[in-house]
Design a protein around this motif. Structure first.
Motif, mmCIF file in Angstrom:
data_model
loop_
_atom_site.group_PDB
_atom_site.id
_atom_site.type_symbol
_atom_site.label_atom_id
_atom_site.label_comp_id
_atom_site.label_asym_id
_atom_site.label_seq_id
_atom_site.Cartn_x
_atom_site.Cartn_y
_atom_site.Cartn_z
ATOM 1 N N VAL A 135 0.832 -1.211 0.000
ATOM 2 C CA VAL A 135 0.000 0.000 0.000
ATOM 3 C C VAL A 135 0.863 1.255 0.000
ATOM 4 N N GLY A 136 1.912 1.269 0.817
ATOM 5 C CA GLY A 136 2.837 2.401 0.844
ATOM 6 C C GLY A 136 2.217 3.705 1.315
ATOM 7 N N LEU A 137 1.560 3.692 2.461
ATOM 8 C CA LEU A 137 0.933 4.908 2.976
ATOM 9 C C LEU A 137 1.929 6.057 3.111
ATOM 10 N N ALA A 138 3.175 5.734 3.419
ATOM 11 C CA ALA A 138 4.178 6.784 3.618
ATOM 12 C C ALA A 138 4.372 7.622 2.359
ATOM 13 N N GLY A 139 4.104 7.034 1.184
ATOM 14 C CA GLY A 139 4.263 7.762 -0.054
ATOM 15 C C GLY A 139 2.990 8.395 -0.567
ATOM 16 N N LEU A 140 1.906 8.283 0.195
ATOM 17 C CA LEU A 140 0.614 8.851 -0.193
ATOM 18 C C LEU A 140 0.321 10.017 0.756
#
Length: 236
Positions: A135-140
């Protein structure tokens, strides 16, 4: 739902910029494969969008791929074969879904939604690392975390998030705490983020690993339209 006329062109414009092509590259190359040599590339990327395709990577990889069809290049194993002697590994194939409008999902109860980073990080700590990485929340950068309140404590249960691509697309992602999956809260979190992005004038994009049945099903249930595939390998 189906895309409005012209939305495919807008999506291809965003991807052309993302891949380093001229704005009208996809429109001017219908039925042919776009290629761009990048000797500094750390990956080989194949993208197919609405019947058009593009391949970006070092010249040796473009030469090796010349004899393959688009259908073959869409397979992760093909890119691994092409790059084997250069340490090709990882990444895989992701289905691409798009939407320029979605039905609005209304919660059955009053919700508390946080746009803070600590709540999103707390949710990541509750989830398996593989899910967190995909998902990569850190990049969203725009995050909307649904909180569940019980006995005076608020716990994050799902987060819908997006980031802008080329000022045109909103790349979406959703992360749900394991014990809250299949409860509908992931769909609600995705809807919240999606409608925030739509209100900002962006077209929605959803990427899902071709083996992630849950993410593929969620995209379809939300009303996204399948538009292509992105296949990539990292170069050693």
């Amino acid at each position: 739902m189906t895309l409005e006329p012209g939305s495919a062109d807008i999506i291809q414009l965003a991807w052309a910029r993302r891949l380093g092509f001229d704005d009208g590259a996809f429109a001017g190359a219908a039925g042919t494969r776009l290629t761009r040599a990048d000797e500094a590339a750390r990956s080989l990327q194949f993208v197919r969008l609405f019947g058009s395709s593009a391949l970006v990577g070092p010249q040796w990889a473009l030469d090796a791929a010349a004899g393959y069809t688009d259908e073959e290049l869409a397979q992760h194993v093909t890119l691994l074969t092409i790059t084997r002697t250069h340490g090709g590994h990882g990444l895989g194939a992701a289905a691409l879904f798009f939407a320029d409008d979605l039905p609005l999902r209304q919660p059955s109860d009053e919700l508390t939604v946080s746009q803070g980073n600590p709540e999103a990080m707390e949710l990541e700590a509750l989830c398996p690392p593989d899910d967190v990485n995909e998902v990569g929340l850190a990049g969203l950068e725009h995050r909307f975390t649904i909180l569940h309140e019980e006995e005076g404590r608020r716990t994050p249960v799902a987060c819908g998030a997006y980031t802008e691509w080329e000022g045109i697309l909103a790349q979406l992602g959703v992360l749900v705490a394991p014990e809250w999956r299949r409860s509908g809260v992931g769909t609600l979190a995705a809807s919240i983020a999606a409608h925030e992005a739509l209100a900002s004038g962006l077209t929605l994009q959803w990427r899902a690993d071709v083996s992630n049945k849950g993410s593929l099903a969620l995209a379809r249930s939300l009303g996204f339209t399948a538009g292509g595939i992105q296949t990539s390998v990292l170069l050693g």
